[in-house]
Design an enzyme around this catalytic site. Structure first.
Site, PDB file in Angstrom:
ATOM      1  N   HIS A  58       2.898  -3.202 -13.220  1.00  0.00           N
ATOM      2  CA  HIS A  58       3.803  -2.892 -12.096  1.00  0.00           C
ATOM      3  C   HIS A  58       4.720  -1.727 -12.465  1.00  0.00           C
ATOM      4  O   HIS A  58       4.854  -0.758 -11.707  1.00  0.00           O
ATOM      5  CB  HIS A  58       4.624  -4.149 -11.773  1.00  0.00           C
ATOM      6  CG  HIS A  58       5.605  -3.973 -10.664  1.00  0.00           C
ATOM      7  ND1 HIS A  58       5.477  -4.605  -9.443  1.00  0.00           N
ATOM      8  CD2 HIS A  58       6.750  -3.256 -10.576  1.00  0.00           C
ATOM      9  CE1 HIS A  58       6.492  -4.292  -8.670  1.00  0.00           C
ATOM     10  NE2 HIS A  58       7.291  -3.463  -9.337  1.00  0.00           N
ATOM     11  N   GLU A  59       5.356  -1.816 -13.651  1.00  0.00           N
ATOM     12  CA  GLU A  59       6.288  -0.771 -14.067  1.00  0.00           C
ATOM     13  C   GLU A  59       5.563   0.516 -14.457  1.00  0.00           C
ATOM     14  O   GLU A  59       6.073   1.616 -14.217  1.00  0.00           O
ATOM     15  CB  GLU A  59       7.151  -1.271 -15.230  1.00  0.00           C
ATOM     16  CG  GLU A  59       8.014  -2.484 -14.890  1.00  0.00           C
ATOM     17  CD  GLU A  59       8.915  -2.244 -13.691  1.00  0.00           C
ATOM     18  OE1 GLU A  59       9.394  -1.097 -13.525  1.00  0.00           O
ATOM     19  OE2 GLU A  59       9.131  -3.196 -12.913  1.00  0.00           O
ATOM     20  N   HIS A  62       4.990   2.620 -11.417  1.00  0.00           N
ATOM     21  CA  HIS A  62       6.175   3.426 -11.085  1.00  0.00           C
ATOM     22  C   HIS A  62       6.237   4.665 -11.972  1.00  0.00           C
ATOM     23  O   HIS A  62       6.473   5.783 -11.496  1.00  0.00           O
ATOM     24  CB  HIS A  62       7.458   2.605 -11.307  1.00  0.00           C
ATOM     25  CG  HIS A  62       7.693   1.529 -10.302  1.00  0.00           C
ATOM     26  ND1 HIS A  62       7.646   1.759  -8.945  1.00  0.00           N
ATOM     27  CD2 HIS A  62       8.014   0.220 -10.461  1.00  0.00           C
ATOM     28  CE1 HIS A  62       7.918   0.615  -8.307  1.00  0.00           C
ATOM     29  NE2 HIS A  62       8.137  -0.326  -9.204  1.00  0.00           N
TER      30      HIS A  62
END
Length: 364
Positions: A58-59, A62
């Site tokens: 998820h990170e 980003h």
């Protein structure tokens, strides 16, 4: 990963153990009772590892999108409430911010779909299917929660991008996204209280803690935004400590303490060479930690630490650039240099004072 340092906070161990205990002690035994304890522990551990991997993915999403949009990423840290990708500066356009913010939840949804499809396709073992199904459910929950429209959640970033695009005002977007985050945080606190008193659910405590964190983080973002706006037109030279008292690199710690450190209001000093060029900095704490008997034989240069190039600024740069700098050990934000000479230093205390003054110019 992707050229970005990845750190793991100790709280990840706590949340990992709690999730593992829930999976191996309750969820999996209830779904398929009668299995060996070691098998429950093994499958629960595997599921926890996959879950932490999904948080990292998820990170990383980003980070990768941010880098492709020209925004450097300092680090990724996994911690109690998931993860955080620390970006250097802010998105240049609403579209870039929207794409960066949406990348995380979309990755979580992709992870959920993949986990569910594998769970459906696998004929067994049953506990692995349970783990993958739980993983799919948790990633859907993670994506949905992160898309709630309030800072500092991804949904708050999306809201910020949309308002910025519609109003052409980053300041207006800051205000709306942070206010929404505060409202969302308070709503979660109220919901947590309701869970405890009306349903007797201990999960309400977690809801309250998350709400408290969101409200506080949104408030902090609003204060920082107001400070940035208030610093508009203010230059680094107006914030820095100047002229800075410097420490000769060739002097002994004992001599420098006697001649300068004991009489100065500074807590950190720029270390300069024979030609007056900055070669690093030293703090009172580092000198105080040196054994008394070693001060007469230890040169200041031995204790000095270098200042990374990204923490060197010019006096006539906008003071808002200081918000993009990571604080160095000794609470140094930046060395201010003009034609190779140290003309000032900015510490966390200097920046905090400037922020408070800026907030007097800008309503919070």
């Amino acid at each position: 990963m992707a050229g970005v340092p990845v750190g793991v906070h100790w709280s990840v161990l706590v949340i990992g153990v709690l999730i593992g205990m829930s999976l191996g002690g309750v969820i999996m035994p209830e779904a398929f009772p009668g299995q060996p304890t070691a098998l429950y522990v093994l499958m629960a551990t595997l599921t926890v590892v996959l879950f932490l991997g999904s948080l990292l993915a998820h990170e990383l999403a980003h980070a990768v999108v941010a880098q492709r949009r020209g925004l450097p990423v300092r680090s990724i840290t996994l911690w109690l409430f998931g993860g955080m990708a620390e970006l250097e500066g802010e998105a240049r356009t609403p579209r870039h911010e929207l794409e960066t913010a949406a990348a995380g939840p979309l990755t979580s949804l992709a992870f959920a779909v993949a986990s569910f499809l594998v769970a459906v396709a696998l004929p067994g073992p049953e506990l692995l299917v349970v783990g993958l199904t739980w993983l799919a459910y948790m990633n859907v929950l993670l994506a949905v929660f992160n898309m709630l429209p309030g800072a500092p959640l991804d949904g708050g970033r999306v809201l910020h991008a949309v308002v910025w695009w519609k109003t052409k005002s980053r300041a207006r977007a800051d205000q709306i996204a942070s206010t929404s985050g505060q409202v969302l945080g308070v709503a979660l606190i109220v919901a947590g209280v309701g869970q405890i008193f009306f349903f007797g659910s201990s999960g309400g405590f977690w809801t309250m803690i998350i709400g408290w964190f969101l409200a506080g983080a949104a408030r902090s973002e609003r204060v920082a935004s107001a400070a940035r706006e208030g610093l508009g037109g203010v230059l680094v030279r107006h914030v820095m400590t100047s002229p800075p008292e410097v420490a000769p690199s060739w002097a002994t710690v004992e001599d420098f303490v006697a001649t300068t450190a004991l009489h100065s209001r500074q807590a950190v000093f720029v270390v300069v060479d024979f030609e007056g060029r900055p070669v690093g900095y030293v703090s009172l704490d580092w000198m105080a930690a040196l054994p008394y008997g070693a001060r007469a034989t230890t040169r200041v240069s031995t204790l000095a630490r270098p200042v990374p190039p990204e923490n060197v600024v010019a006096p006539d740069e906008e003071a808002s650039v200081l918000f993009t700098k990571r604080a160095l050990p000794g609470q140094v934000i930046a060395l201010v240099s003009d034609e190779g000479r140290a003309v000032g230093i900015v510490t966390t205390a200097d920046l905090t004072r400037a922020m408070r003054q800026a907030m007097l110019r800008q309503p919070v």
